[in-house]
Design an enzyme around this catalytic site. Structure first.
Site, short mmCIF file in Angstrom:
data_model
loop_
_atom_site.label_atom_id
_atom_site.label_comp_id
_atom_site.label_asym_id
_atom_site.label_seq_id
_atom_site.Cartn_x
_atom_site.Cartn_y
_atom_site.Cartn_z
N MET A 157 0.84 -1.20 0.00
CA MET A 157 0.00 0.00 0.00
C MET A 157 0.87 1.25 0.00
SD MET A 157 -3.50 -0.74 2.04
CE MET A 157 -2.92 -0.37 3.68
N HIS A 161 9.15 0.82 3.26
CA HIS A 161 10.23 0.86 4.23
C HIS A 161 11.11 -0.36 4.01
CE1 HIS A 161 7.85 -2.14 6.32
NE2 HIS A 161 6.85 -1.29 6.45
N HIS A 164 9.51 -3.75 3.32
CA HIS A 164 9.07 -3.98 1.93
C HIS A 164 10.26 -4.32 1.04
CE1 HIS A 164 5.73 -1.21 3.35
NE2 HIS A 164 5.05 -2.24 2.88
N LYS A 289 4.93 -10.05 9.64
CA LYS A 289 4.33 -9.14 10.62
C LYS A 289 2.81 -9.23 10.59
CE LYS A 289 3.75 -4.74 10.01
NZ LYS A 289 2.32 -4.53 10.43
N ASP A 290 2.25 -9.31 9.39
CA ASP A 290 0.81 -9.48 9.23
C ASP A 290 0.50 -10.96 9.11
OD1 ASP A 290 0.09 -6.56 8.95
OD2 ASP A 290 1.51 -6.76 7.30
N SER A 325 6.70 -0.81 10.10
CA SER A 325 5.33 -0.64 9.62
C SER A 325 5.20 0.76 9.05
CB SER A 325 4.33 -0.83 10.76
OG SER A 325 3.03 -0.41 10.38
#
Length: 426
Positions: A157, A161, A164, A289-290, A325
């Site tokens: 999205m 950072h 990613h 993390k997700d 995040s």
């Protein structure tokens, strides 16, 4: 009058104003000489009434050229550092809150040569190819298929950072070509959530991606669609008002994050389905993390017979252990330091698990650690769940392990709270 001016083909009308009602907020584009001027809601300006469709506070962002807009000086818009009032914004743009903008949007999009996503500005020139439509992506993909080349997809999205970039590096190592999607997906936000203020910096994202280099490979394509491309029937944030096809993964979407954000995984499953249909990648990459999202997506891919393989990349963290995040941008430096107790609590859970497989004891270790810096009332949940079914466990089987996941509300720089999530696998 306003509609006639905007849709007029007359050369005497020097400006084209495009108001796009998206996410139940208005994002405004001024198109002038192929430059795009974007007005967006800022974090502190989120509306209490989510259906109220105009910008409360706005300012000119990237590509500002004040000489182009001399008439805006009386409203304060010619200065980046000054904020116009609501009255000024409405005076300049003559916009009624209840105005139905969809027909106008389609008309202006048809007449404009600018193919930018509505919520992001055009980036500065980069070696990375930027595609805006599904048709463009499919054309690019067909060319690779004829050459027998593999594609890795990294859905994001934006507000990229180091976490990613770790996903991107994984894709570049494993595939002939890598595509990164940048799309702030409205269907996974509730009307009361932070869609309008979600961090966005498209140029910075492109710069980061262009700097990646792995095994003499680079990011080949960024897919940055506008909302109308992904949701042709519109996408109001209220689920009851949504029309069209949506995807729900039952049994994995209702617990943990799904209990707090009931429409979140419906939105995730829907947009991931769309991306997989459009791109047809050999591999798709998500961060641990997700963790619940990764479980949902794996089941989605399995049940709907997608040909893509889901790769889960370990969580990237700051030096103090705080999980990276995009929403960390909301935090003060003090909160960032205090939030180190979140990962410390998860590490303590691992230590307890080595001695005691009771979920209750594991949870107690996490809660007591986080309570060193934050009130217990701000801990939304700490749960021990099965790694495959997400069933809540009372005892962890030592040969199978489990997921310990949590969500905590922490103070942010705007005087409110930001939700941080994290997890660890036992």
């Amino acid at each position: 009058m306003w509609r006639e001016s905007c849709t007029s083909q007359s050369p005497n009308f020097p400006y084209s104003f495009l108001f796009l009602a998206v996410f139940d907020r208005v994002h405004t584009l001024l198109l002038f000489n192929d430059q795009i001027y974007v007005y967006i809601c800022k974090p502190a300006d989120a509306l209490e009434q989510p259906r109220f469709c105009f910008i409360v506070q706005a300012r000119l962002t990237a590509y500002t050229a004040t000489s182009v807009l001399p008439q805006t000086s009386r409203t304060g818009m010619a200065s980046r550092s000054r904020w116009p009032s609501t009255r000024s914004v409405l005076h300049v743009f003559n916009l009624l809150p209840s105005y139905n903008l969809s027909p106008l949007l389609r008309t202006v999009r048809h007449n404009c040569t600018v193919a930018a996503a509505a919520e992001v500005p055009e980036s500065r020139k980069s070696a990375i190819q930027i595609l805006r439509t599904a048709a463009e992506v499919r054309s690019w993909r067909r060319e690779l298929l004829t050459k027998g080349l593999t594609v890795g997809l990294v859905p994001t999205m934006g507000a990229l950072h180091a976490g990613h970039m770790r996903l991107v590096q994984s894709s570049m190592r494993m595939n002939d070509a890598t595509m990164v999607s940048i799309f702030v997906n409205p269907s996974q936000f509730a009307p009361t959530e932070d869609l309008a203020s979600y961090p966005r910096d498209f140029d910075a994202d492109i710069e980061q991606l262009a700097a990646q280099d792995g095994n003499n490979r680079q990011v080949d394509v960024v897919f940055a669609p506008h909302v109308e491309e992904m949701y042709p029937n519109g996408i109001p944030l209220d689920v009851a008002e949504q029309k069209g096809a949506f995807v729900t993964v039952h049994g994995l979407s209702e617990q943990l994050e799904g209990r707090i954000r009931p429409q979140f995984f419906r939105g995730v499953a829907t947009v991931v389905s769309k991306l997989l249909n459009i791109v047809t990648p050999e591999r798709v990459y998500f961060g641990q993390k997700d963790v619940q999202q990764t479980v949902v997506v794996k089941r989605l891919v399995q049940d709907l017979c997608y040909g893509s393989v889901v790769h889960v990349v370990p969580t990237s963290r700051d030096a103090n252990g705080l999980a990276l995040s995009s929403r960390n941008a909301y935090l003060t430096e003090q909160t960032r330091q205090d939030a180190a107790v979140i990962y410390k609590g998860l590490q303590n859970a691992v230590m307890v698990y080595r001695q005691n497989t009771s979920a209750e004891k594991i949870i107690e270790a996490v809660v007591s650690t986080i309570a060193e810096k934050f009130d217990k009332e701000e801990i939304e949940y700490v749960c021990v769940n099965d790694k495959d079914t997400l069933e809540e466990l009372e005892t962890v089987h030592p040969l199978k392990g489990a997921i310990v996941s949590l969500a905590v509300r922490v103070p942010n720089k705007f005087g409110g709270k930001t939700r941080l999530i994290d997890n660890i696998v036992l």
